[in-house]
Design a protein around this motif. Structure first.
Motif, short mmCIF file in Angstrom:
data_model
loop_
_atom_site.label_atom_id
_atom_site.label_comp_id
_atom_site.label_asym_id
_atom_site.label_seq_id
_atom_site.Cartn_x
_atom_site.Cartn_y
_atom_site.Cartn_z
N ARG A 183 0.81 -1.22 0.00
CA ARG A 183 0.00 0.00 0.00
C ARG A 183 0.85 1.27 0.00
NH1 ARG A 183 -5.25 0.21 0.88
NH2 ARG A 183 -5.04 2.21 1.94
N GLU A 184 1.79 1.36 0.93
CA GLU A 184 2.52 2.61 1.13
C GLU A 184 3.73 2.75 0.22
OE1 GLU A 184 1.24 4.96 3.07
OE2 GLU A 184 -0.40 3.61 3.61
N ALA A 185 4.51 1.69 0.08
CA ALA A 185 5.73 1.80 -0.71
C ALA A 185 5.48 1.60 -2.20
CB ALA A 185 6.78 0.82 -0.20
N ALA A 186 4.60 0.62 -2.55
CA ALA A 186 4.32 0.37 -3.97
C ALA A 186 3.13 1.18 -4.48
CB ALA A 186 4.08 -1.12 -4.20
N GLY A 187 2.33 1.73 -3.57
CA GLY A 187 1.21 2.59 -3.96
C GLY A 187 -0.01 1.86 -4.50
N LEU A 188 -0.14 0.59 -4.21
CA LEU A 188 -1.30 -0.19 -4.66
C LEU A 188 -2.27 -0.32 -3.48
CD1 LEU A 188 0.74 -2.89 -6.57
CD2 LEU A 188 -0.63 -1.06 -7.58
N THR A 189 -3.35 0.43 -3.53
CA THR A 189 -4.23 0.56 -2.38
C THR A 189 -5.48 -0.32 -2.43
OG1 THR A 189 -5.29 2.48 -3.37
CG2 THR A 189 -3.44 2.89 -1.85
N GLY A 190 -5.56 -1.22 -3.40
CA GLY A 190 -6.71 -2.13 -3.46
C GLY A 190 -6.73 -3.11 -2.30
N THR A 191 -5.57 -3.51 -1.82
CA THR A 191 -5.47 -4.39 -0.67
C THR A 191 -5.76 -3.57 0.58
OG1 THR A 191 -3.80 -5.68 -1.84
CG2 THR A 191 -3.97 -6.02 0.53
N LYS A 192 -6.69 -4.02 1.39
CA LYS A 192 -7.18 -3.22 2.51
C LYS A 192 -6.64 -3.68 3.85
CE LYS A 192 -9.78 -0.95 -0.33
NZ LYS A 192 -9.14 0.15 -0.98
N PHE A 193 -6.53 -2.74 4.78
CA PHE A 193 -6.21 -3.02 6.18
C PHE A 193 -7.52 -3.24 6.90
CE2 PHE A 193 -5.91 -1.54 10.56
CZ PHE A 193 -4.92 -2.39 11.02
N GLY A 194 -7.61 -4.35 7.62
CA GLY A 194 -8.82 -4.63 8.41
C GLY A 194 -8.47 -4.70 9.88
N CYS B 22 -20.74 -2.54 1.05
CA CYS B 22 -19.81 -1.41 1.21
C CYS B 22 -18.58 -1.62 0.33
CB CYS B 22 -19.42 -1.21 2.67
SG CYS B 22 -18.05 -2.23 3.26
N GLY B 23 -18.19 -2.89 0.11
CA GLY B 23 -17.10 -3.22 -0.79
C GLY B 23 -15.73 -3.28 -0.15
N TYR B 24 -15.60 -2.87 1.09
CA TYR B 24 -14.27 -2.77 1.70
C TYR B 24 -13.53 -4.10 1.74
CZ TYR B 24 -10.55 -1.02 4.64
OH TYR B 24 -9.32 -0.65 5.11
N CYS B 25 -14.21 -5.16 2.11
CA CYS B 25 -13.56 -6.46 2.26
C CYS B 25 -13.46 -7.22 0.95
CB CYS B 25 -14.29 -7.32 3.28
SG CYS B 25 -15.92 -7.89 2.72
N GLN B 26 -14.12 -6.73 -0.09
CA GLN B 26 -14.25 -7.51 -1.32
C GLN B 26 -12.94 -7.84 -2.03
OE1 GLN B 26 -17.14 -9.09 -1.84
NE2 GLN B 26 -17.65 -8.05 0.07
N PRO B 27 -11.94 -6.96 -2.09
CA PRO B 27 -10.69 -7.39 -2.71
C PRO B 27 -10.11 -8.65 -2.03
CG PRO B 27 -10.70 -5.02 -2.50
CD PRO B 27 -11.90 -5.53 -1.74
N GLY B 28 -10.11 -8.66 -0.71
CA GLY B 28 -9.61 -9.83 0.01
C GLY B 28 -10.49 -11.04 -0.19
N GLN B 29 -11.80 -10.83 -0.22
CA GLN B 29 -12.74 -11.94 -0.46
C GLN B 29 -12.47 -12.57 -1.83
OE1 GLN B 29 -15.10 -13.14 1.61
NE2 GLN B 29 -15.57 -11.50 3.02
N ILE B 30 -12.31 -11.73 -2.83
CA ILE B 30 -12.07 -12.21 -4.19
C ILE B 30 -10.75 -12.97 -4.27
CG2 ILE B 30 -11.54 -11.46 -6.56
CD1 ILE B 30 -13.69 -9.23 -6.09
N MET B 31 -9.70 -12.40 -3.68
CA MET B 31 -8.40 -13.08 -3.72
C MET B 31 -8.46 -14.43 -3.00
SD MET B 31 -6.70 -11.05 -5.60
CE MET B 31 -5.00 -11.63 -5.48
N ALA B 32 -9.18 -14.51 -1.88
CA ALA B 32 -9.35 -15.78 -1.17
C ALA B 32 -10.13 -16.76 -2.03
CB ALA B 32 -10.05 -15.55 0.17
N ALA B 33 -11.18 -16.28 -2.71
CA ALA B 33 -12.01 -17.16 -3.54
C ALA B 33 -11.23 -17.72 -4.73
CB ALA B 33 -13.25 -16.40 -4.02
N VAL B 34 -10.38 -16.91 -5.34
CA VAL B 34 -9.58 -17.39 -6.48
C VAL B 34 -8.69 -18.54 -6.04
CG1 VAL B 34 -7.71 -16.76 -8.07
CG2 VAL B 34 -9.67 -15.22 -7.77
N ASP B 35 -8.00 -18.38 -4.92
CA ASP B 35 -7.13 -19.44 -4.40
C ASP B 35 -7.97 -20.66 -4.01
OD1 ASP B 35 -4.55 -20.49 -3.36
OD2 ASP B 35 -5.61 -20.35 -1.44
N PHE B 36 -9.08 -20.43 -3.34
CA PHE B 36 -9.97 -21.52 -2.92
C PHE B 36 -10.41 -22.35 -4.12
CE2 PHE B 36 -14.38 -22.91 -2.38
CZ PHE B 36 -14.24 -23.78 -1.30
N LEU B 37 -10.82 -21.70 -5.20
CA LEU B 37 -11.30 -22.43 -6.38
C LEU B 37 -10.20 -23.18 -7.10
CD1 LEU B 37 -13.97 -19.93 -7.72
CD2 LEU B 37 -14.37 -22.23 -6.76
#
Length: 155
Positions: free
Chosen positions: A26-37, A97-112
């Motif tokens: 997030r901070e060094a690479a500037g990719l903010t799609g991954t969220k802090f929970g 709200c969408g906040y958790c969705q990037p993590g949900q999607i990434m988990a689902a891809v690996d799960f599948l």
């Protein structure tokens, strides 16, 4: 200097080895799609792939990912073509709200990848990410849709 490959691109990041991978992304690479929970690896909002395996990036030191391939939600689509799981998320109108969705999607891809023909129970037990809005029913429907589309070879 830590060398990471994020979404197929090399990054030289001036970060400490023990910095959580989440903050390097997030901070060094500037990719903010991954969220802090939660910051403890419990909620899954920070889920990314490291060498193809889903990991909670808030609890993984950046040094662990050095020399490995990191994929974030920003790197999941191929150009303009959304990943089949992202397409299913849209079709099932999953986000509230969408906040958790990037993590949900990434988990689902690996799960599948590990379970290409899941049942509802498999999903309940295999996807442990938390959604404060409670969209679990739509999440399960989207995962089942993505699995069916993968089996058919369609999007």
């Amino acid at each position: 200097m830590t060398k990471l490959t994020i979404n197929g691109k090399p990054h030289d990041l001036a970060v400490e080895d023990d910095m959580p991978l989440l903050w390097a992304i997030r901070e060094a690479a500037g990719l903010t799609g991954t969220k802090f929970g939660c910051g403890k690896g419990l909620c899954g909002a920070c889920t990314v792939h490291v060498d193809g395996a889903a990991m909670r990036s808030c609890s993984v030191p950046v040094s662990y990912a050095a020399g490995k391939s990191v994929t974030t939600i920003e790197g999941l689509a191929q150009g303009d073509q959304l990943h089949i799981v992202q397409q299913a998320w849209i079709a099932e109108n999953v986000p509230q709200c969408g906040y958790c969705q990037p993590g949900q999607i990434m988990a689902a891809v690996d799960f599948l990848k590990r379970n290409p023909n899941p049942t509802d129970d498999d999903i309940r037990n295999g996807i442990t990410n938390i959604c404060r809005c409670g969209t679990y029913l739509r999440i399960r429907k989207a995962i089942l849709r993505a699995a069916a589309n993968m089996a058919e070879g369609t999007a």
